[in-house]
Enzyme design. Structure first.
Site, PDB file in Angstrom:
ATOM      1  N   ASP A 323     -56.476 -54.769  97.320  1.00 42.79           N
ATOM      2  CA  ASP A 323     -57.180 -55.478  98.549  1.00 42.79           C
ATOM      3  C   ASP A 323     -58.279 -56.407  98.164  1.00 42.79           C
ATOM      4  O   ASP A 323     -59.231 -55.771  97.918  1.00 42.79           O
ATOM      5  CB  ASP A 323     -57.700 -54.333  99.462  1.00 42.79           C
ATOM      6  CG  ASP A 323     -58.581 -53.275  98.656  1.00 42.79           C
ATOM      7  OD1 ASP A 323     -58.352 -52.763  97.640  1.00 42.79           O
ATOM      8  OD2 ASP A 323     -59.339 -52.606  99.446  1.00 42.79           O
ATOM      9  N   GLU A 514     -66.110 -53.502  87.176  1.00 41.76           N
ATOM     10  CA  GLU A 514     -64.973 -53.085  87.789  1.00 41.76           C
ATOM     11  C   GLU A 514     -63.837 -54.139  87.579  1.00 41.76           C
ATOM     12  O   GLU A 514     -62.587 -53.762  87.202  1.00 41.76           O
ATOM     13  CB  GLU A 514     -65.018 -52.756  89.413  1.00 41.76           C
ATOM     14  CG  GLU A 514     -65.382 -54.085  90.061  1.00 41.76           C
ATOM     15  CD  GLU A 514     -65.028 -54.037  91.719  1.00 41.76           C
ATOM     16  OE1 GLU A 514     -64.593 -53.258  92.244  1.00 41.76           O
ATOM     17  OE2 GLU A 514     -65.804 -55.138  92.170  1.00 41.76           O
TER      18      GLU A 514
END
Length: 577
Positions: A323, A514
């Site tokens: 996403d 991340e």
């Protein structure tokens, strides 16, 4: 408190597995008029009191939800149905606690300084790097207060009985697919109890809700993430061979598999045969609570039906873990509002389920349950045939996402195109060389800091120029286990690049991120709905797995060059000549 309440609270110590008592009355999926829907959520999120919508829905209540909603109704009525921003801010400060107050101090008791993996890392800089990453598990550990179990209506956090390792940053709770790489890292750090506790939490989720939610919040309850639970158990079993644990868990593993086959499967009629494959699909209306204002504003000029359709598609993209990405855009669109995730049969989801089916068949064989083993051997055979018929593209020499609407494959590059290699979900060894050639002929190997998530620069975080740790690992492991020397050499080269770029970024920023940028000098990635987050659970887990496999060969020397595909090398030499 009744026996079931005490058992839930102290299940790990006194009552065996925490899922043993989950037949008690439990709340349904989220209907909260504070955290999931309703006018309070709508007004607070559109007022943009915080830089990140997730901040509000992670705040605990100081009073019961009934009191808070009654007081808000009174305030709202007095203001004519629209509370001014300053008064909304005062209301939130009065009735809510800051995020994070639902946790108690916790230090992993099974953490120790010298896991054996450190001995196998030859490069002293990388060994010291691993020591520091090993220490990061302590900073990412979280234990939920028992208060959350006793008064669940005051919290968006879902109570789980065991401590968790969270990703980091804004991600203050467990996340489903992140935890696969976290658990693999914990096992290499010899944190057996923490790893098992996380697996037990996920088993608890399946028993309680019928699925594992996207993350550990009530507003995630209607969507899941890539189904890695069985593979987490496989990682644990490979190391500890605990058949009692497996026997007590196997029905729950099958229950999660059945959720995906019942709620996320579709059929495709191709080449005269009907094949069953899986997709991401979340038929739940309304904006995502944690990104409410983004979703609301994106759909603001659409018709009512189109708005609801878009919001379900955005949730499906969130279920995929990607996403967001141009991978889910309809046709040649370049806009997020044209996301149509549910039309796509993704290569990676079906590769994961292929590996799940093989693993469940193996588990049932080990448990001496031949009828169940036969069920999953048959499912595995059908999956092999479906993936090869529907997703394999002979012209490209690779597996490609399939669009159910257009009945066509998506020719764009994504690392997940190689996922069946990682899942060993193919029967013809000759495909391996075709897959390696596909990778070499793409531009994906042109970047020294990792394999980009796509070659489309859409501004979304699951696109170019970002590189994500789990995708690197899926490609590297798939090449490494293929049996092809050519593929294995490429796997080592990619592992070397990824470890070096992560090490260089850590040395520069003193943090793990991340995602990373494949361009430049290895800076953190960007784009999407929020700033890049540091921590970071799955990043650390992937590095540990690569150090475990290649630790005797990897070097920290940062004066390295990008891996260049053969066609680009030929072009470069021609220009020089």
């Amino acid at each position: 408190m009744g026996w079931s309440g005490w058992c839930l609270a102290f299940s790990v110590i006194f009552c065996g597995f925490p899922w043993a008592v989950l037949n008690a009355d439990l709340p349904p999926p989220c209907d909260s008029d504070i955290y999931c829907k309703g006018d309070l959520l709508h007004q607070v999120q559109l007022a943009k009191l915080f830089n990140d919508d997730k901040h509000f829905v992670d705040m605990d209540l100081r009073n019961s939800s009934e009191v808070v909603l009654r007081e808000f109704t009174t305030l709202n009525t007095s203001e004519g149905g629209r509370v001014p921003k300053e008064k909304l801010k005062q209301f939130v400060e009065t009735y809510f606690n800051p995020p994070g107050t639902e946790f108690e101090p916790w230090n992993p008791p099974d953490w120790h300084e010298n896991p054996s993996i450190l001995k196998n890392i030859s490069d002293s800089n990388l060994r010291n790097f691993a020591v520091e990453l090993h220490a990061l598990w302590k900073s990412l550990g979280r234990k939920i207060k028992d208060e959350v179990r006793i008064h669940p209506d005051l919290h968006s956090q879902i109570f789980v009985p065991n401590a968790v390792i969270v990703p980091g940053g804004r991600f203050r709770e467990f996340y489903y697919w992140d935890s696969y790489w976290v658990i693999n890292g914990l096992l290499l750090s010899e944190m057996k109890d923490t790893a098992r506790g996380m697996i037990e939490n996920f088993l608890y989720m399946v028993e309680r809700f019928g699925l594992i939610p996207n993350g550990g919040r009530v507003y995630y309850l209607r969507r899941s993430q890539p189904p890695f639970l069985t593979l987490m158990m496989d990682s644990y079993m490979e190391k500890y061979k605990n058949l009692t644990f497996l026997r007590n868990s196997i029905d729950i593993l099958e229950k999660e598999y059945d959720f995906w086959m019942t709620n996320r499967s579709v059929t495709v009629n191709l080449q005269g045969k009907i094949h069953t494959l899986n997709r991401y699909h979340v038929p739940v209306d309304g904006p995502r609570p944690e990104s409410y204002s983004d979703d609301y504003e994106l759909a603001e000029n659409l018709t009512s039906d189109s708005r609801q359709s878009l919001w379900t598609e955005l949730k499906a993209a969130a279920e995929s873990g990607w996403d967001f990405s141009s991978r889910w855009y309809n046709g040649s669109s370049t806009e997020l509002k044209d996301t149509r995730t549910s039309l796509v049969i993704p290569v990676d989801l079906n590769a994961i389920l292929c590996r799940v089916e093989r693993t469940l068949a193996k588990f049932y064989q080990e448990l001496g349950m031949p009828e169940k083993e036969t069920r999953f051997r048959s499912a595995l055979d059908a999956r092999h045939q479906a993936i090869q018929t529907v997703l394999w593209d002979e012209d490209w020499g690779i597996w490609l996402d399939f669009n159910r609407d257009t009945q066509t494959r998506n020719p764009n590059f994504y690392p997940t195109n190689l996922a069946p290699l990682w899942a060993a979900c193919y029967s013809n060894p000759g495909l391996v060389d075709k897959v390696v050639s596909y990778l070499e002929n793409s531009k994906a190997l042109s970047y020294k800091n990792g394999i980009p998530t796509s070659l489309t620069n859409s501004g979304q975080q699951w696109d170019f120029p970002n590189a994500w740790p789990p995708l690197q690992h899926i490609v590297i492991e798939g090449l490494a286990i293929s049996g092809s020397t050519r593929a294995q050499d490429l796997a080592f080269s990619l592992a070397q690049n990824w470890v070096r770029s992560n090490y260089a970024a850590y040395r520069e920023y003193k943090a793990m991120f991340e995602k990373y940028n494949v361009e430049g000098d290895g800076k953190p990635g960007g784009g999407g709905e929020y700033e890049v987050q540091l921590g970071f659970g799955w990043t650390n887990g992937v590095i540990f797995q690569l150090l475990d496999k290649y630790g005797s060969r990897l070097t920290s020397d940062c004066a390295h060059y990008p891996t260049i595909s053969l066609p680009l090398l030929i072009i470069s030499l021609f220009i020089i000549m």
